[in-house]
Design a protein around this motif. Sequence first.
Motif, mmCIF file in Angstrom:
data_model
loop_
_atom_site.group_PDB
_atom_site.id
_atom_site.type_symbol
_atom_site.label_atom_id
_atom_site.label_comp_id
_atom_site.label_asym_id
_atom_site.label_seq_id
_atom_site.Cartn_x
_atom_site.Cartn_y
_atom_site.Cartn_z
ATOM 1 N N SER A 252 0.850 -1.188 0.000
ATOM 2 C CA SER A 252 0.000 0.000 0.000
ATOM 3 C C SER A 252 0.884 1.235 0.000
ATOM 4 N N ASN A 253 0.244 2.382 -0.190
ATOM 5 C CA ASN A 253 0.866 3.680 -0.444
ATOM 6 C C ASN A 253 2.389 3.716 -0.321
ATOM 7 N N GLY A 254 3.034 3.903 -1.470
ATOM 8 C CA GLY A 254 4.484 3.998 -1.496
ATOM 9 C C GLY A 254 4.955 5.447 -1.549
ATOM 10 N N TYR A 255 6.229 5.640 -1.226
ATOM 11 C CA TYR A 255 6.822 6.981 -1.257
ATOM 12 C C TYR A 255 8.223 6.914 -1.849
ATOM 13 N N LYS A 290 12.750 -0.683 -3.116
ATOM 14 C CA LYS A 290 13.460 -0.734 -4.389
ATOM 15 C C LYS A 290 14.439 0.432 -4.453
ATOM 16 N N ILE A 291 15.664 0.156 -4.871
ATOM 17 C CA ILE A 291 16.687 1.193 -4.991
ATOM 18 C C ILE A 291 16.640 1.789 -6.392
ATOM 19 N N ARG A 292 16.463 3.082 -6.467
ATOM 20 C CA ARG A 292 16.542 3.754 -7.760
ATOM 21 C C ARG A 292 17.959 4.254 -8.042
ATOM 22 N N GLU A 293 18.650 4.692 -6.981
ATOM 23 C CA GLU A 293 19.969 5.303 -7.198
ATOM 24 C C GLU A 293 20.733 5.339 -5.880
ATOM 25 N N ILE A 294 22.044 5.093 -5.946
ATOM 26 C CA ILE A 294 22.923 5.263 -4.791
ATOM 27 C C ILE A 294 24.159 6.030 -5.239
ATOM 28 N N THR A 295 24.518 7.083 -4.502
ATOM 29 C CA THR A 295 25.718 7.854 -4.800
ATOM 30 C C THR A 295 26.523 8.037 -3.510
ATOM 31 N N SER A 296 27.814 8.303 -3.680
ATOM 32 C CA SER A 296 28.687 8.507 -2.527
ATOM 33 C C SER A 296 28.601 9.950 -2.046
ATOM 34 N N TRP A 329 26.784 7.769 2.125
ATOM 35 C CA TRP A 329 26.052 7.536 0.873
ATOM 36 C C TRP A 329 24.679 8.214 0.911
ATOM 37 N N LYS A 330 24.153 8.424 -0.303
ATOM 38 C CA LYS A 330 22.785 8.931 -0.471
ATOM 39 C C LYS A 330 22.045 7.987 -1.403
ATOM 40 N N ALA A 331 20.852 7.580 -1.015
ATOM 41 C CA ALA A 331 20.062 6.646 -1.821
ATOM 42 C C ALA A 331 18.685 7.236 -2.110
ATOM 43 N N ILE A 332 18.194 6.975 -3.306
ATOM 44 C CA ILE A 332 16.811 7.283 -3.666
ATOM 45 C C ILE A 332 16.064 5.956 -3.661
ATOM 46 N N LEU A 333 15.065 5.837 -2.771
ATOM 47 C CA LEU A 333 14.367 4.571 -2.570
ATOM 48 C C LEU A 333 12.880 4.716 -2.855
ATOM 49 N N GLU A 334 12.295 3.634 -3.376
ATOM 50 C CA GLU A 334 10.852 3.452 -3.333
ATOM 51 C C GLU A 334 10.564 2.587 -2.115
ATOM 52 N N ILE A 547 11.169 13.197 1.793
ATOM 53 C CA ILE A 547 10.097 12.558 1.028
ATOM 54 C C ILE A 547 9.880 13.368 -0.242
ATOM 55 N N LEU A 548 10.067 12.726 -1.380
ATOM 56 C CA LEU A 548 10.020 13.433 -2.661
ATOM 57 C C LEU A 548 8.638 13.359 -3.313
ATOM 58 N N ASP A 549 8.010 12.189 -3.285
ATOM 59 C CA ASP A 549 6.708 12.009 -3.932
ATOM 60 C C ASP A 549 5.972 10.837 -3.310
ATOM 61 N N GLU A 550 4.659 10.840 -3.499
ATOM 62 C CA GLU A 550 3.860 9.673 -3.143
ATOM 63 C C GLU A 550 3.689 8.816 -4.393
ATOM 64 N N LEU A 551 3.708 7.504 -4.221
ATOM 65 C CA LEU A 551 3.643 6.564 -5.334
ATOM 66 C C LEU A 551 2.403 5.676 -5.226
ATOM 67 N N LYS A 552 1.954 5.189 -6.359
ATOM 68 C CA LYS A 552 0.918 4.167 -6.363
ATOM 69 C C LYS A 552 1.293 3.111 -7.392
ATOM 70 N N PRO A 553 0.780 1.881 -7.227
ATOM 71 C CA PRO A 553 1.125 0.821 -8.192
ATOM 72 C C PRO A 553 0.679 1.198 -9.594
ATOM 73 N N SER A 554 1.535 0.894 -10.569
ATOM 74 C CA SER A 554 1.190 1.192 -11.954
ATOM 75 C C SER A 554 0.399 0.049 -12.548
#
Length: 554
Positions: A252-255, A290-296, A329-334, A547-554
């Motif tokens: 349910s509701n992802g971010y 889910k990992i979208r991106e990881i940077t140092s 590190w910095k990660a962008i996650l779902e 928190i960048l955005d709210e997500l829903k299943p596609s």
Amino acid sequence: MSKAVNSIVSQSRTIRPIAASAIYGIAAYGDKLWAIDPRNGYLLEIDPLTDNTRILNSKNTADFIGVTGLAIAENTLWFTRDDNVYFCNLINNSWQPQLFIRLYYPADGIAVWQNTIYITCQKTGEILIYSRKNGEKITHFYLPGIGINNITLRNEEIWLADDLEQTVYCLEKATGETIFSVLTPFESPTGLTFFTNTETGEETLYIAYANREIYIRDNPNADPSHELQYRDRTFIHPLHFYYNQEQKYALSNGYLVEVLYTEEIAPLDPIELPNLEWRIALPAETDRQKIREITSIGLPFTEEVNDGQRIAVFKFDKFNSEERYIFGWKAILEVWSIKYQITPLDCENEPELSSEYQQKYLVDNDNLAMDKDLIISAASDAIGRETNILRKVYSIRNYVYDKLRYGIRPHIDTPDIVLKRGVGSCGEYLGLLLALCRINGIATRTVGRYKCPPHPQQKNLPLLPDFNHVWMEFYLPNFGWLPMESNPDDIIEGGPYPTRFFMGLAWYHAEMGKGVPFTNLTSNGLLIDKEQVSIGELAINHVRFIILDELKPS
């Protein structure tokens, strides 16, 4: 485990009814939402696109004070108040309640399907089903949770929102059996309804929430002028969900969340460490993350894999306490809320644990005091004569909750000391859970490390967690690793305890290490014991969520 479901940015908006102090029941009617505010007695008509709010019962609000459940069927408004169920005819707009039935216990929520009335009752733990024609009881189903439930119907399904469980359940209408359940992104869900957009035909499940929030008030008549106060918080928000029937879990509701972890070198004492390697666990890929991106950050790192977990390795040829660095590190996650839909019946024929897992996950490798008589006796008492592995874990959880209450400690003691004391931090709850499970032959491991502050509507702002946090996973050979929180469900003295985080995690958990140390140091290839050099004496860690955005299943 599989990766999280594909997602898109949610375009749905939060509905904030004007002047409402608490919403405890909602229903769809045409292109509007109707809602009840039981504190003021307002029956509200709300435009979901603009928040425009109108009081419908402006001449008799007193009749609606204390109302908790709301339903609309065939131009008839139904509602519950105390032990009574009432209805009003919408054609003449008189808003004069007529008594339908009086119960022996308080009625919470109500839903109507043709000639059948469904009423939820926390006191009896049941969904009571009555005939609309004669008011006679037809049957009842048991409620799956322990809180106050509101209810709505869709086709052949019953949908419930449980305020304590922070959960929405989907049940079969014919049998009352749970099909699946999902966690809500906010606490205290108090109403639910399915709303169909008349222009697009899109159906949305809306959940109402009612609670109180803390805020800092600037009082010019006080010195100091800033004081801590509480205020009502109520709103309506869409619940997005995805049920994977084959793999037995629901999301349910992802971010979309930015997670930053860094170390700032600031040693307390002079020190030199040759060929230092500083390891920090990276976020994991799971069913709900889910990992979208990881940077140092600051310094580059190399990666290694330890027991399936990705680890960032920062290398220093000659670490000197006079030098200063920031690295991490910095990660962008779902991240999603997840609830696994596994029952004890699914676990009747679990195969024996493999020898590899027995050697790794049934041993005392973290000061668990598994050889102490007190812990051995507790492990036996916790499960009694239970033989089903899932019921064993559930019984152990309840046993630990019966024996402990939550409290922050300056350091983590061993489970035998914690059990005697009766008070424990999340890490101490976890240690006792691990010990009792492992003695009973249930493979377990530690998971953590931080939780995003649970404020999903505060987007694009830095959110700083107050503490780190750990929980556990237990292993079912037929299904794999399943999550269980360490202490947050221990909210009622003596129980019953919610099961929201038993085989479930909220969206704000960031999984950064499974069964491996979150951080460790080696010098010249040898592991540095924390008794020799503590990481806390070398550096200050900085953790930040955005928190960048709210997500829903596609």
